[in-house]
Write a protein that holds these residues in place. Structure first.
Motif, short mmCIF file in Angstrom:
data_model
loop_
_atom_site.label_atom_id
_atom_site.label_comp_id
_atom_site.label_asym_id
_atom_site.label_seq_id
_atom_site.Cartn_x
_atom_site.Cartn_y
_atom_site.Cartn_z
N ILE A 122 0.83 -1.21 0.00
CA ILE A 122 0.00 0.00 0.00
C ILE A 122 0.87 1.26 0.00
O ILE A 122 0.53 2.26 -0.61
N GLU A 123 2.00 1.17 0.70
CA GLU A 123 2.88 2.34 0.81
C GLU A 123 3.59 2.66 -0.51
O GLU A 123 4.19 3.72 -0.64
N PHE A 124 3.52 1.75 -1.46
CA PHE A 124 4.20 1.96 -2.75
C PHE A 124 3.21 2.33 -3.85
O PHE A 124 3.61 2.54 -4.99
N GLU A 125 1.92 2.38 -3.50
CA GLU A 125 0.90 2.67 -4.52
C GLU A 125 1.11 4.04 -5.12
O GLU A 125 1.32 5.02 -4.41
N GLY A 126 1.07 4.12 -6.44
CA GLY A 126 1.20 5.40 -7.12
C GLY A 126 2.63 5.87 -7.28
O GLY A 126 2.88 6.96 -7.82
N GLY A 148 8.26 -2.61 -5.33
CA GLY A 148 8.32 -1.47 -6.24
C GLY A 148 8.02 -1.88 -7.67
O GLY A 148 7.22 -1.25 -8.35
N ARG A 149 8.65 -2.94 -8.10
CA ARG A 149 8.43 -3.43 -9.47
C ARG A 149 6.99 -3.87 -9.67
O ARG A 149 6.37 -3.55 -10.69
N GLU A 150 6.46 -4.61 -8.67
CA GLU A 150 5.07 -5.07 -8.79
C GLU A 150 4.10 -3.89 -8.83
O GLU A 150 3.03 -3.98 -9.41
N ALA A 153 6.61 0.73 -10.48
CA ALA A 153 7.58 1.82 -10.35
C ALA A 153 8.92 1.42 -10.98
O ALA A 153 9.22 0.24 -11.14
N ARG A 154 9.71 2.43 -11.32
CA ARG A 154 11.09 2.20 -11.73
C ARG A 154 11.92 2.15 -10.44
O ARG A 154 11.80 3.03 -9.58
N VAL A 155 12.73 1.11 -10.27
CA VAL A 155 13.45 0.92 -9.01
C VAL A 155 14.93 1.27 -9.18
O VAL A 155 15.64 0.66 -9.99
N ILE A 156 15.38 2.26 -8.41
CA ILE A 156 16.77 2.71 -8.47
C ILE A 156 17.50 2.23 -7.22
O ILE A 156 17.04 2.45 -6.10
N LEU A 157 18.65 1.58 -7.41
CA LEU A 157 19.51 1.27 -6.27
C LEU A 157 20.76 2.13 -6.34
O LEU A 157 21.51 2.09 -7.31
N ASN A 158 20.98 2.92 -5.29
CA ASN A 158 22.26 3.57 -5.09
C ASN A 158 23.03 2.60 -4.20
O ASN A 158 22.78 2.53 -3.00
N ALA A 159 23.94 1.82 -4.80
CA ALA A 159 24.57 0.71 -4.08
C ALA A 159 25.67 1.22 -3.15
O ALA A 159 26.86 0.91 -3.30
N ALA A 160 25.26 2.00 -2.17
CA ALA A 160 26.19 2.61 -1.23
C ALA A 160 25.68 2.42 0.20
O ALA A 160 24.49 2.56 0.44
N PRO A 161 26.55 2.11 1.15
CA PRO A 161 27.97 1.78 0.95
C PRO A 161 28.12 0.43 0.24
O PRO A 161 27.17 -0.35 0.23
N ALA A 162 29.30 0.20 -0.34
CA ALA A 162 29.53 -1.04 -1.09
C ALA A 162 29.43 -2.24 -0.17
O ALA A 162 30.11 -2.32 0.84
N LEU A 163 28.53 -3.15 -0.50
CA LEU A 163 28.35 -4.39 0.26
C LEU A 163 28.48 -5.53 -0.73
O LEU A 163 28.27 -5.35 -1.92
N LEU A 172 17.45 -7.28 -9.46
CA LEU A 172 16.19 -6.82 -8.88
C LEU A 172 15.90 -5.36 -9.19
O LEU A 172 14.80 -4.87 -8.95
N PHE A 173 16.92 -4.65 -9.70
CA PHE A 173 16.78 -3.20 -9.86
C PHE A 173 16.76 -2.82 -11.33
O PHE A 173 17.35 -3.50 -12.17
N ASP A 174 16.07 -1.71 -11.65
CA ASP A 174 16.05 -1.24 -13.02
C ASP A 174 17.26 -0.38 -13.32
O ASP A 174 17.73 -0.33 -14.45
N LEU A 175 17.72 0.31 -12.29
CA LEU A 175 18.80 1.26 -12.50
C LEU A 175 19.73 1.23 -11.30
O LEU A 175 19.29 1.30 -10.16
#
Ligand code: ADP
Length: 298
Positions: A122-126, A148-150, A153-163, A172-175
């Motif tokens: 519900i929190e991701f609607e719209g 997010g995908r379901e 939405a377009r899903v962005i990961l800022n892969a920080a800090p590096a793990l 799992l991410f679009d960008l």
């Protein structure tokens, strides 16, 4: 709208003549407290860029948490899904010496208690864009990406800090957005030029369709199904590079949510990043949309 799932911290900063050695006690300056955490910074960055923003996270009941929530809410960020729980708030203890060198201890606190089962579709609607970083548990980031995908939405990961992320995770991410050191961590290339940045982006595209590599004062490069590109940095007088990446991500997310091309979104991101380095601090240095547009048309 933009949904940010991530960390909220209080940064406690003290100036010291030099960093203490183990067992030593030193006197520092009065401390300053600043709102931080990559999640909260990126939420504020997106808001200033004109986005409608919802922040999902956890803060503690130690006084800092309520201050953080109130501060975000007063600016116009929806914090209904940022709960104050019985734990300490995430805090970064930062000492800065005479040369400006930082020593930082991060205590994740409530951020580490944001669990996958706390996320509700519900929190991701719209949402047009979901923005994620790696300062909350990886399982939670994964579930946020799936929801997010379901939700379309377009899903962005800022892969920080590096793990250590598995290739299956990146799918799992679009960008994916990484800076030079994260690009190095994820693909092994010592990225220090636009050419090498592009090589890293191409390599990471095997796992995630669109990759943006930010290169500090060398700008940013991208590789996507539509093609590749290079956005040089805008020339500014750098005062404090803190939050350049957060400004970039917030602007990128808002522009993509508005349907702009990746090239246009990266250009707005680079303008926001450049403006952020002209001012001290993190959230306080994040530029408005008006400032960024004026800067771009100057
Ligand atoms: P991070 O803060 O995550 O390390 P970067 O330093 O790569 O991220 O900065 C993000 C973006 O901000 C860069 O791609 C660039 O466009 C802009 N930027 C960063 N530093 C500068 C600078 N010194 N001058 C101009 N633009 C900058």
């Amino acid at each position: 709208s933009i949904v940010v799932v991530g960390s909220l911290n209080m940064d406690l900063v003290v100036k010291v003549p030099r960093h203490p050695v183990p067992g030593e006690t030193l006197l520092g300056s009065d401390y300053e407290s600043h709102f931080g955490g990559k999640g909260a910074n990126q939420a504020v960055a997106a808001l200033r860029m004109g986005g409608k923003v919802r922040m999902i996270g956890r803060v503690g009941n130690d006084g800092f948490g309520e201050r953080i929530k109130a501060h975000l809410k007063a600016q116009g960020i929806n914090v209904n899904a940022t709960l104050c729980i019985n734990s300490p708030t995430g805090v970064a203890f930062i000492s800065v010496d005479k040369e400006g060198q930082n020593a930082i201890i991060v205590s994740p606190g409530a951020n580490s208690r944001l669990k996958p089962e706390h996320l509700s579709p519900i929190e991701f609607e719209g949402a047009s864009v979901v923005v994620l970083q790696l300062e909350v548990p990886l399982d939670t980031v994964r579930r946020a990406a799936r929801i997010g995908r379901e939700s379309g939405a377009r899903v962005i990961l800022n892969a920080a800090p590096a793990l250590p992320l598995a290739p299956a995770d990146l799918a799992l991410f679009d960008l994916l957005v990484v800076n030079e050191s994260e690009a190095h961590a994820y693909c092994g290339l010592a990225v220090d030029s636009p050419g090498l940045g592009l090589e890293a982006a191409r390599a990471l595209r095997e796992r995630c369709p669109t990759v943006v590599v930010t290169l500090g004062r060398q700008g940013a490069v991208w590789a996507s199904p539509e093609g590749e590109g290079y956005q040089p940095a805008f020339e500014v007088r750098a005062v404090d590079t803190t939050a350049a990446g957060d400004a970039f991500i917030g602007a990128l997310a808002v522009a993509l949510g508005e349907g702009k091309s990746l090239a246009e979104a990266v250009r707005l991101g680079a303008a926001a990043g450049a403006l952020a380095v002209t001012k001290p601090g993190a959230q306080s240095s994040l530029p408005s949309r008006l400032e960024a547009e004026a800067f771009l048309s100057a």
